[in-house]
Design an enzyme around this catalytic site. Structure first.
Site, PDB file in Angstrom:
ATOM      1  N   THR A  31       0.830  -1.202   0.000  1.00  0.00           N
ATOM      2  CA  THR A  31       0.000   0.000   0.000  1.00  0.00           C
ATOM      3  C   THR A  31       0.868   1.259   0.000  1.00  0.00           C
ATOM      4  OG1 THR A  31      -0.289   0.622   2.340  1.00  0.00           O
ATOM      5  CG2 THR A  31      -1.577  -1.278   1.543  1.00  0.00           C
ATOM      6  N   ASN A  51       3.950  -1.190   8.565  1.00  0.00           N
ATOM      7  CA  ASN A  51       5.199  -0.451   8.424  1.00  0.00           C
ATOM      8  C   ASN A  51       4.977   1.060   8.353  1.00  0.00           C
ATOM      9  OD1 ASN A  51       8.035   0.117   7.314  1.00  0.00           O
ATOM     10  ND2 ASN A  51       6.710   0.723   5.611  1.00  0.00           N
ATOM     11  N   SER A  80       7.865  -0.754  15.343  1.00  0.00           N
ATOM     12  CA  SER A  80       7.943   0.191  16.440  1.00  0.00           C
ATOM     13  C   SER A  80       9.234   0.972  16.251  1.00  0.00           C
ATOM     14  CB  SER A  80       7.885  -0.569  17.772  1.00  0.00           C
ATOM     15  OG  SER A  80       7.988   0.301  18.860  1.00  0.00           O
ATOM     16  N   TYR A  97       5.936  11.109  19.584  1.00  0.00           N
ATOM     17  CA  TYR A  97       6.331   9.958  18.763  1.00  0.00           C
ATOM     18  C   TYR A  97       6.529   8.736  19.659  1.00  0.00           C
ATOM     19  CZ  TYR A  97       9.299   7.190  15.590  1.00  0.00           C
ATOM     20  OH  TYR A  97       9.845   6.193  14.823  1.00  0.00           O
ATOM     21  N   LYS A 120       4.482   5.021  19.811  1.00  0.00           N
ATOM     22  CA  LYS A 120       5.132   3.712  19.698  1.00  0.00           C
ATOM     23  C   LYS A 120       4.933   2.883  20.971  1.00  0.00           C
ATOM     24  CE  LYS A 120       6.727   3.951  15.480  1.00  0.00           C
ATOM     25  NZ  LYS A 120       6.039   3.164  14.419  1.00  0.00           N
ATOM     26  N   THR A 134      17.614   5.358   6.126  1.00  0.00           N
ATOM     27  CA  THR A 134      16.493   5.433   5.180  1.00  0.00           C
ATOM     28  C   THR A 134      16.149   6.919   5.077  1.00  0.00           C
ATOM     29  OG1 THR A 134      14.802   5.302   6.897  1.00  0.00           O
ATOM     30  CG2 THR A 134      15.573   3.207   5.978  1.00  0.00           C
TER      31      THR A 134
END
Ligand SMILES: *[C@@H]1O[C@H](CO)[C@@H](O)[C@H](O)[C@H]1NC(C)=O
Ligand SMILES: *[C@@H]1O[C@H](CO)[C@@H](O)[C@H](O)[C@H]1NC(C)=O
Length: 280
Positions: free
Chosen positions: A33, A84, A135, A149, A153, A184
């Site tokens: 997705t 994800n 996580s 944030y 998590k 990333t």
């Protein structure tokens, strides 16, 4: 091993895309997705084993259930759900607006919850399945600079830890992957000033601190993805670890785990007399 059917959210970039590519390279099928089909790279568009789906993570539960049901019908099953999709909103508590905080929870927690809910009935019917929750190190140890944030998590961790027990009798495994800082594009929006709260005098400038790390993160994303694949398939370094709930990835994250253990150990030792003083 028979080819698997994966369902990966946010699979157009970062860990999601690397994992989709790895699974496809093994001959597995991947339902991927993204917010927009135009975000997928050509390699995925052209791969007949990639089933590309356009959705917002925050879409209504009804539309998420519809697309999950359609994917299960088309491929006959869903073996692995990888929640994800997510992002990190940075900023001190008083720097983050209510709207920003709620959107952080909508994407990282409630969106993940809706996808999880939509997939469970299929896995229950199959009598098998693996749910992977992305996580973070900040899901173990409250992170300076990202309390909202971290909170999102921690919510994922609590949900997943409790859920693992309830799904075990149905043959469904739950794993929490806790990446440290990997190379990333995760930090890119932060270095560009997105996903950060307003700046108040006296607080650390996180944009500078974290944004400056972009491109120099310690974690190798290819190796991280290799480990994730092994966790799901119970192979390689993760062989025999099917019962393990948590997988911290990266030396930085392992350090956070050790710090947390030390903190909890100290709590257990030092406040025991307080804890044990309140029963009837
Ligand atoms: C999740 O599903 C509920 C309905 O069950 C819906 O109200 C909500 O908007 C969905 N998404 C998020 C991010 O909360
Ligand atoms: C805390 O750590 C010490 C040293 O490893 C250990 O002996 C002790 O049992 C731990 N305390 C608890 C409550 O686990």
């Amino acid at each position: 091993m028979a080819p698997l059917v994966w369902f990966i959210t946010g699979a157009n970039a970062g860990f999601g895309l690397l994992l989709a590519n790895l699974a496809l390279s093994k001959g597995d099928t991947v339902v991927a997705t993204a917010r927009s089909l135009s975000k997928f790279p050509q390699s995925l568009v052209e791969n007949p084993k990639a089933h590309l789906v356009e959705t917002e993570i925050t879409a209504s539960a009804t539309s998420i259930t519809e697309l999950v049901d359609a994917a299960a019908a088309r491929h006959g099953r869903i073996d692995v759900l990888v929640n994800n999709a997510g992002y990190g909103h940075i900023g001190a508590v008083e720097e983050v607006s209510d709207e920003q905080a709620r959107y952080q929870f909508d994407v990282n927690f409630f969106g993940l919850l809706n996808f999880t809910r939509a997939v469970i009935p299929h896995m229950r019917k199959q009598g098998s399945g693996v749910i992977v929750q992305l996580s973070s190190g900040v899901g173990i140890l409250g992170a300076h600079g990202g309390p909202i944030y971290s909170a999102s998590k921690f919510a994922v961790e609590g949900l997943s830890e409790a859920m693992a027990n309830e799904l075990k009798p149905f043959g469904i495994r739950v794993h929490i992957i806790e990446p440290g800082i990997f190379r990333t594009d995760f930090l890119k929006p932060i270095s560009n000033g997105q996903n950060v709260g307003r700046h108040l005098e006296g607080y650390v400038n996180l944009e500078e601190m974290l944004g400056g790390l972009h491109g120099n993160q310690p974690g190798n994303a290819e190796l991280g993805i290799q480990r994730m694949y092994e966790v799901v398939t119970g192979t390689g370094l993760a062989a025999g670890l099917e019962d393990q709930l948590r997988f911290p990835l990266g030396s930085d994250c392992y350090g956070m785990l050790e710090t947390k253990l030390k903190m909890l150990n100290e709590t257990a030792e030092k406040v025991k007399h307080v804890s044990l003083s309140t029963d009837y």
